[in-house]
Design a protein around this motif. Sequence first.
Motif, PDB file in Angstrom:
ATOM      1  N   SER A 151      14.441 -13.603   0.762  1.00  0.00           N
ATOM      2  CA  SER A 151      15.004 -14.786   1.422  1.00  0.00           C
ATOM      3  C   SER A 151      14.386 -14.913   2.803  1.00  0.00           C
ATOM      4  N   CYS A 152      14.669 -16.014   3.471  1.00  0.00           N
ATOM      5  CA  CYS A 152      14.126 -16.244   4.801  1.00  0.00           C
ATOM      6  C   CYS A 152      15.184 -16.909   5.671  1.00  0.00           C
ATOM      7  N   ILE A 153      15.053 -16.738   6.999  1.00  0.00           N
ATOM      8  CA  ILE A 153      16.054 -17.283   7.912  1.00  0.00           C
ATOM      9  C   ILE A 153      15.422 -17.442   9.292  1.00  0.00           C
ATOM     10  N   ARG A 154      15.935 -18.370  10.060  1.00  0.00           N
ATOM     11  CA  ARG A 154      15.461 -18.619  11.430  1.00  0.00           C
ATOM     12  C   ARG A 154      16.557 -18.170  12.398  1.00  0.00           C
ATOM     13  N   THR A 155      16.191 -17.378  13.408  1.00  0.00           N
ATOM     14  CA  THR A 155      17.193 -16.806  14.312  1.00  0.00           C
ATOM     15  C   THR A 155      16.783 -16.960  15.773  1.00  0.00           C
ATOM     16  N   SER A 156      17.774 -16.683  16.623  1.00  0.00           N
ATOM     17  CA  SER A 156      17.522 -16.592  18.068  1.00  0.00           C
ATOM     18  C   SER A 156      18.501 -15.584  18.637  1.00  0.00           C
ATOM     19  N   ALA A 157      17.964 -14.475  19.161  1.00  0.00           N
ATOM     20  CA  ALA A 157      18.831 -13.473  19.778  1.00  0.00           C
ATOM     21  C   ALA A 157      19.419 -14.005  21.078  1.00  0.00           C
ATOM     22  N   ARG A 158      18.623 -14.783  21.836  1.00  0.00           N
ATOM     23  CA  ARG A 158      19.102 -15.308  23.125  1.00  0.00           C
ATOM     24  C   ARG A 158      20.302 -16.235  22.911  1.00  0.00           C
TER      25      ARG A 158
ATOM     26  N   SER B 268       0.823  -1.212   0.000  1.00  0.00           N
ATOM     27  CA  SER B 268       0.000   0.000   0.000  1.00  0.00           C
ATOM     28  C   SER B 268       0.857   1.261   0.000  1.00  0.00           C
ATOM     29  N   LEU B 269       2.092   1.156   0.471  1.00  0.00           N
ATOM     30  CA  LEU B 269       3.005   2.295   0.476  1.00  0.00           C
ATOM     31  C   LEU B 269       3.742   2.438  -0.853  1.00  0.00           C
ATOM     32  N   ALA B 270       3.491   1.496  -1.764  1.00  0.00           N
ATOM     33  CA  ALA B 270       4.079   1.533  -3.119  1.00  0.00           C
ATOM     34  C   ALA B 270       5.607   1.512  -3.082  1.00  0.00           C
ATOM     35  N   VAL B 271       6.159   0.764  -2.127  1.00  0.00           N
ATOM     36  CA  VAL B 271       7.615   0.608  -2.078  1.00  0.00           C
ATOM     37  C   VAL B 271       7.991  -0.669  -2.824  1.00  0.00           C
ATOM     38  N   ASN B 272       9.113  -0.606  -3.496  1.00  0.00           N
ATOM     39  CA  ASN B 272       9.589  -1.766  -4.258  1.00  0.00           C
ATOM     40  C   ASN B 272      10.990  -2.122  -3.781  1.00  0.00           C
ATOM     41  N   VAL B 273      11.042  -2.701  -2.570  1.00  0.00           N
ATOM     42  CA  VAL B 273      12.326  -3.092  -1.991  1.00  0.00           C
ATOM     43  C   VAL B 273      12.227  -4.546  -1.558  1.00  0.00           C
ATOM     44  N   PRO B 274      13.363  -5.264  -1.511  1.00  0.00           N
ATOM     45  CA  PRO B 274      13.316  -6.669  -1.074  1.00  0.00           C
ATOM     46  C   PRO B 274      12.988  -6.780   0.410  1.00  0.00           C
ATOM     47  N   VAL B 275      12.373  -7.893   0.762  1.00  0.00           N
ATOM     48  CA  VAL B 275      12.002  -8.185   2.150  1.00  0.00           C
ATOM     49  C   VAL B 275      12.697  -9.475   2.567  1.00  0.00           C
ATOM     50  N   VAL B 276      13.369  -9.450   3.708  1.00  0.00           N
ATOM     51  CA  VAL B 276      13.958 -10.647   4.302  1.00  0.00           C
ATOM     52  C   VAL B 276      13.064 -11.071   5.460  1.00  0.00           C
ATOM     53  N   LEU B 277      12.546 -12.291   5.390  1.00  0.00           N
ATOM     54  CA  LEU B 277      11.616 -12.804   6.405  1.00  0.00           C
ATOM     55  C   LEU B 277      12.404 -13.545   7.480  1.00  0.00           C
ATOM     56  N   CYS B 278      12.195 -13.155   8.738  1.00  0.00           N
ATOM     57  CA  CYS B 278      12.975 -13.705   9.853  1.00  0.00           C
ATOM     58  C   CYS B 278      12.054 -14.330  10.894  1.00  0.00           C
ATOM     59  N   ALA B 279      12.236 -15.639  11.159  1.00  0.00           N
ATOM     60  CA  ALA B 279      11.511 -16.333  12.237  1.00  0.00           C
ATOM     61  C   ALA B 279      12.400 -16.299  13.472  1.00  0.00           C
ATOM     62  N   ASN B 280      12.124 -15.369  14.381  1.00  0.00           N
ATOM     63  CA  ASN B 280      12.980 -15.169  15.553  1.00  0.00           C
ATOM     64  C   ASN B 280      12.509 -16.046  16.730  1.00  0.00           C
ATOM     65  N   LYS B 281      13.325 -16.064  17.784  1.00  0.00           N
ATOM     66  CA  LYS B 281      13.064 -16.817  19.020  1.00  0.00           C
ATOM     67  C   LYS B 281      12.955 -18.317  18.756  1.00  0.00           C
TER      68      LYS B 281
ATOM     69  N   MET C  31       7.492 -20.566   5.903  1.00  0.00           N
ATOM     70  CA  MET C  31       8.159 -19.580   5.052  1.00  0.00           C
ATOM     71  C   MET C  31       7.862 -19.746   3.560  1.00  0.00           C
ATOM     72  N   LEU C  32       7.963 -20.963   3.060  1.00  0.00           N
ATOM     73  CA  LEU C  32       7.765 -21.159   1.623  1.00  0.00           C
ATOM     74  C   LEU C  32       6.372 -20.745   1.157  1.00  0.00           C
ATOM     75  N   PRO C  33       5.290 -21.046   1.901  1.00  0.00           N
ATOM     76  CA  PRO C  33       3.965 -20.600   1.439  1.00  0.00           C
ATOM     77  C   PRO C  33       3.848 -19.084   1.306  1.00  0.00           C
ATOM     78  N   VAL C  34       4.381 -18.344   2.301  1.00  0.00           N
ATOM     79  CA  VAL C  34       4.257 -16.888   2.223  1.00  0.00           C
ATOM     80  C   VAL C  34       5.204 -16.319   1.153  1.00  0.00           C
ATOM     81  N   MET C  35       6.357 -16.963   0.936  1.00  0.00           N
ATOM     82  CA  MET C  35       7.264 -16.520  -0.127  1.00  0.00           C
ATOM     83  C   MET C  35       6.635 -16.734  -1.501  1.00  0.00           C
ATOM     84  N   ALA C  36       5.858 -17.818  -1.631  1.00  0.00           N
ATOM     85  CA  ALA C  36       5.193 -18.081  -2.900  1.00  0.00           C
ATOM     86  C   ALA C  36       4.100 -17.050  -3.178  1.00  0.00           C
ATOM     87  N   GLU C  37       3.501 -16.532  -2.118  1.00  0.00           N
ATOM     88  CA  GLU C  37       2.417 -15.560  -2.279  1.00  0.00           C
ATOM     89  C   GLU C  37       2.944 -14.149  -2.537  1.00  0.00           C
ATOM     90  N   PHE C  38       4.079 -13.823  -1.931  1.00  0.00           N
ATOM     91  CA  PHE C  38       4.621 -12.464  -2.037  1.00  0.00           C
ATOM     92  C   PHE C  38       6.026 -12.519  -2.652  1.00  0.00           C
TER      93      PHE C  38
END
Length: 643
Positions: free
Chosen positions: A144-151, A102-115, A132-139
Amino acid sequence: MATVRICVCGDEGTGKSSLITSLVKDVFVTTKIQPTLPQITIPPSIGTPENVTTTIVDTSALPQERTELNKEIRRSNVILLVYSDHYSYERVALFWMPHFRSLAVNVPVVLCANKSDLSKNTSTDQVVEDEMLPVMAEFKEIDSCIRTSAREHHNINEVFFLCQKAVTDPIAPLFDSKESTLKPACISALQRIFYLCDRDQDGYLSDKEIHVFQSKCFGKPLSDLDLTAIKSSIQKYSQDFVTDKGISQPGFIQLNKLFAEKGRHETIWLILRTFHYNESLSLQSSFLSPKFDVPANCSAELSPAGYRFFVDLFLLHDKDNDGGLSPSELSTLFTPTPGLPSQWLENGFPSCTVRNDAGYVTLQGWLAQWSMTTFLSPKTTLAYLAYFGFDSPTPSSSPHPTTSALIVTKPRKRPPRTSAGRRRLPPLPRNVLQAFILGAPNSGKSTLLHAFLSRPSSPPGAYSPTLTPSTAVNTVELPGGKQATLLLSELASHESAILANPASLDKCDILIYAYDSSDPHSFAHIPTLREKYKHLDECCPAIFVATKADRDRVMQDWDVQPEAYCEGLGVGKPLHVSVEWGSVQELFVRVAEVGLNPGSAFVKREGEEDGEGEEGWMGWWVAVGAVGVVAAAAVGMWRRMSA
């Protein structure tokens, strides 16, 4: 790109600020941190790709902070979208991605599954497949996507590295994740790179060619073990991808597809940039059109390195060793280019240069053609050197190695105002010359062009007027073994426009006035032309040619006959030639000699005797002065003897 600006977005409580503090502190911060961190900047010295400066901006998802959030999203060139549980995951597709659109931005998005430390019973593969793959297929915006843990400080550096790569080495121009294929523009660029690296043009990259490719792109050697592993990885998809000869072109494309699928698209970008491709997968304009200035009164020619390159290119593609490039061989040769230069097509290549009996361009004609292109349009030659993959044979600090294939000649001196001064002009410092053939219709101009290329002329009575300008190019061997490339141009319907503009004559080195010695009305065109364009006599030397000398010679319908006319101009008598005589080639030698030594054939002004004008009067006064000095000396000696 100087700066990568990362906007970290996501629901409250997903750990956005913890990710940033873990990156900065290199350890999980257990104390309470402020809800939204201030902007931080990471300098390029900390191992960032492409040595970019990275700015990380933390944001809040609270409604009252929405204006600030939107402003930062618009300012960013990559978005790190963080979720940590089922609710925040559902919000990725229901709120966040639609909000970005809706903001009409055209930049890449990195999807992060934290914790990820809170769901140790769930494997990363399962998270990727189920979430991740289902939402990447839709958008498609999700790069790219990655799984992280700050702790646990798991994948903290990696997630921000992915954000940097999404900007410096974007996957979108290279790979269609939905179709799981490389995009056509990427395939086209890689095919050209394969062609350039296949030095022997056998359709395979041998081990030696792969090692050269590896050193050129990555600056380090490839071990035999690694090469074997690469071959094995792509041979799984087809046995034809790897043979005893090496890796085929489809195998090379498959290897790069594997890089993209494994998230190693920075490797593909490194290859592309090494071969001067930009972010739009087209060759850089600075590579195709480097700075190369040709000063006034100078011209561009091929350097020895340029000649050597075009010789090797010809020999490499003359597969049947018949001394000529057939249409199929030419087509293969021009594979890494947009095709034949438009200038060549306009001039009817290959009929404008030397061909063998089969009609194929010879090495002599090939080199002459490139000499002509360089003389008339050095920018075209530089562009095609880039397309062909020219590399300077000597290391150079210049960012444009293709310019080493060309040289700029010394400036030719402008003709003085008087004929005496013009006739003292020094030799022309060039190896490429251009001559304009002028004359009445049916005076044999086109026939001379055919004879220049050793092609048979049209049968008698088969005259067809030339409607468009045409140029023939060939090399001429001069006495002493020196060679010159000569361009003979018939101006046709453009004659008046070209001759009326003195600037258009800047590249002309000699004028050839041709008339039919068997046609009584043919010669009259020449004095009429010279009277109409009087500046012709001052710009170039001239040769008069009487064509069709094998026919009966007739008196010309003009005030004076051609011989007397030429004598009055102070130039040699007309050269009588016939394309039926083998000696016609001597005419082109004479043309080249006059072009290289212009002082020998400049036309004298009407009513001006040799030596007249400023230089003539200067010579007269010098002579008078010399006589006076001698006379004074003689008088002095007589007086001393008398005394």
